[in-house]
Design a protein around this motif. Structure first.
Motif, PDB file in Angstrom:
ATOM      1  N   GLU A 347       0.832  -1.212   0.000  1.00 35.88           N
ATOM      2  CA  GLU A 347       0.000   0.000   0.000  1.00 35.88           C
ATOM      3  C   GLU A 347       0.860   1.252   0.000  1.00 35.88           C
ATOM      4  OE1 GLU A 347      -3.505   2.077   2.726  1.00 35.88           O
ATOM      5  OE2 GLU A 347      -2.689   0.098   3.240  1.00 35.88           O
ATOM      6  N   THR A 350       1.902   1.973  -3.563  1.00 36.78           N
ATOM      7  CA  THR A 350       0.788   2.504  -4.351  1.00 36.78           C
ATOM      8  C   THR A 350       0.559   3.980  -4.081  1.00 36.78           C
ATOM      9  OG1 THR A 350      -0.244   0.316  -4.270  1.00 36.78           O
ATOM     10  CG2 THR A 350      -1.635   2.167  -4.917  1.00 36.78           C
ATOM     11  N   SER A 351       0.578   4.380  -2.794  1.00 41.56           N
ATOM     12  CA  SER A 351       0.365   5.792  -2.464  1.00 41.56           C
ATOM     13  C   SER A 351       1.530   6.664  -2.929  1.00 41.56           C
ATOM     14  CB  SER A 351       0.161   5.946  -0.958  1.00 41.56           C
ATOM     15  OG  SER A 351       1.291   5.453  -0.248  1.00 41.56           O
TER      16      SER A 351
END
Length: 479
Positions: A347, A350-351
């Motif tokens: 995650e 992705t950010s």
């Protein structure tokens, strides 16, 4: 009426050749048309004769400086045969007619009445005059007096200098001759010999008092506590130690202790996102310095923007590299980010990719899309501390081969420990918080502050004092 002038202070202008005279009126002879001044000043310099006599033909202008009695002076007419009559009424300056420029005022050596020759002019004795540009101690600039509160204002020069001005010598002080009398070498030799005889004691002051130590300009003269260079203590002695530029010892820690430290920091609110941001800022600042800093990144050098290639893997170290690339792109650096396509990503990656896409940087997933020509800097974030199997992947080998073949210097961010081989030879390596025992292939080691508080270090058994000083990235030297 001529007696009313006696004692008055006047200024007589005799033209550009003879100059201006000031003094006290001692006598006025209406028959010979002459006026005498005692204690005269010529162009502001005191004359060497006690009295000077002027003929009416020599006077161009006459001004009264101090009025002893109330009188009126009648302007004289042009020509030698004038009536030099003074009638007491009020004070006005007398502007006389012109006289030949070669006329000479009469100088008499005493106060007796001068003997006149033909034409009413006394013989001129020999005397010397100083230039008006030479100001001596006897120079005084007379000023007009006025009335203040009904009282008579005294001359400011008289109040300042007082009486006795005749006693001041006319000769100038010989500074060069007086300085030549001072033997500087002999005086210093005497001082040194007295210090040697006193065995280091001062030549002045209390006998036997020891001379204080001599300090350099960059030394502190105040006594301080001895510096403790080993301010960081770890529970387990690491296999390697480093030191800062100031000599502070920074020991390395194992990867297990490093993981416990990060876990303790996260439990107190220092989350992964905050650590990624801090790491990206420190790494980008170091990279900007390596790229040339203010000498390279200027508004006048936009046509030569530096190019940086970022090699990232699908792990936390890769997310740190993406954060660094975002900050570099924000500082007008051309960033090319390599990240293979994966079905599942962290995650954090992705950010970070979403933020990086807003900067205008280039994202590639194939090594063939990387530049064929050398770039300015390669930032390596391919390796992971925990997953060593990634080195067997084709994309990893291809990216490592491209970095080794490209002739650009390599900066590794958070590289693995010594037990693992480095596929990419780095020139610089950046460690986080405390260094790991890196191998020689990591290049020169730097340490960055990621904001871990001191009490968090203490929770994992590390006695910690910040070695960073005023910086967030410092170099480390191998012991």
């Amino acid at each position: 009426m001529a007696a009313d002038w006696i004692g008055c202070l006047v200024s007589i202008h005799c033209g550009p050749t003879l100059g201006v005279y000031q003094g006290e009126v001692s006598s006025v002879d209406q028959t010979s048309q002459t006026i005498s001044l005692r204690h005269p000043f010529h162009n502001g310099v005191k004359c060497t004769v006690p009295e000077v006599t002027f003929s009416a033909m020599d006077i161009k202008d006459l001004k009264i400086l101090e009025i002893r009695k109330s009188f009126t002076e009648v302007p004289k007419q042009n020509g030698p045969d004038i009536n030099f009559t003074l009638t007491p009424h009020g004070g006005r300056k007398d502007k006389g007619g012109g006289a030949p420029v070669n006329s000479t005022p009469v100088m008499v050596p005493n106060k007796t009445e001068p003997k006149t020759q033909e034409g009413g002019v006394s013989p001129v004795p020999h005397y010397s005059k100083r230039s008006s540009s030479c100001r001596g101690p006897n120079q005084a600039t007379p000023k007009k007096n006025g009335l203040k509160n009904g009282g008579h204002m005294k001359n400011k020069d008289d109040e300042c200098f007082g009486d006795g001005m005749d006693d001041v010598p006319d000769e100038d002080f010989d500074f060069e001759g007086n300085l030549a009398l001072f033997d500087k070498a002999a005086v210093f030799s005497q001082i040194e010999s007295s210090e040697r005889r006193g065995n280091g004691a001062r030549s002045r002051g209390t006998p036997g008092e020891q001379t204080p130590s001599r300090y350099r300009h960059d030394e502190n003269i105040l006594e301080a506590k001895p510096v403790v260079y080993r301010q960081i203590m770890v529970p387990q002695n690491g296999t390697k130690e480093y030191s800062t530029d100031s000599g502070l010892v920074v020991p390395s820690i194992s990867f297990e202790l490093h993981k416990r430290l990060l876990a303790a920091a996260e439990s107190h609110g220092l989350s992964l996102e905050r650590r990624l941001e801090m790491t990206g800022v420190c790494a980008s600042q170091m990279a900007l310095t390596l790229l040339g800093g203010p000498n390279r990144l200027t508004p006048k050098n936009v046509h030569q923007r530096p190019t940086v290639a970022l090699l990232c893997g699908p792990h936390v170290q890769g997310a740190q590299g993406i954060s660094c690339g975002r900050h570099l792109a924000n500082h007008e650096v051309e960033v090319i980010l390599f990240l293979p396509n994966f079905v599942k990503m962290l995650e954090a990656i992705t950010s970070e990719l979403a933020l990086f896409g807003k900067t205008g940087g280039k994202l590639v997933s194939n090594v063939k899309d990387l530049p064929e020509t050398p770039v300015d800097l390669v930032i390596n974030c391919l390796d992971s501390h925990e997953n060593g199997f990634l080195r067997e992947q084709p994309w990893y080998k291809a990216a490592a081969d491209w970095a080794n073949q490209n002739r650009a210097p390599v900066l590794s961010i958070d590289p693995p420990v010594s037990g693992q081989a480095h596929a990419v030879e780095a020139k610089w390596s950046l460690s986080l918080g405390l260094p790991l025992p890196l191998s020689e292939g990591a290049g020169r080691v730097y340490l960055c502050d990621i904001g871990i508080p001191r009490q968090v270090f203490q929770e994992v058994g590390i006695k910690y004092h910040s070695p960073f000083g005023c910086k967030f990235v410092i170099p480390l030297h191998s012991e």
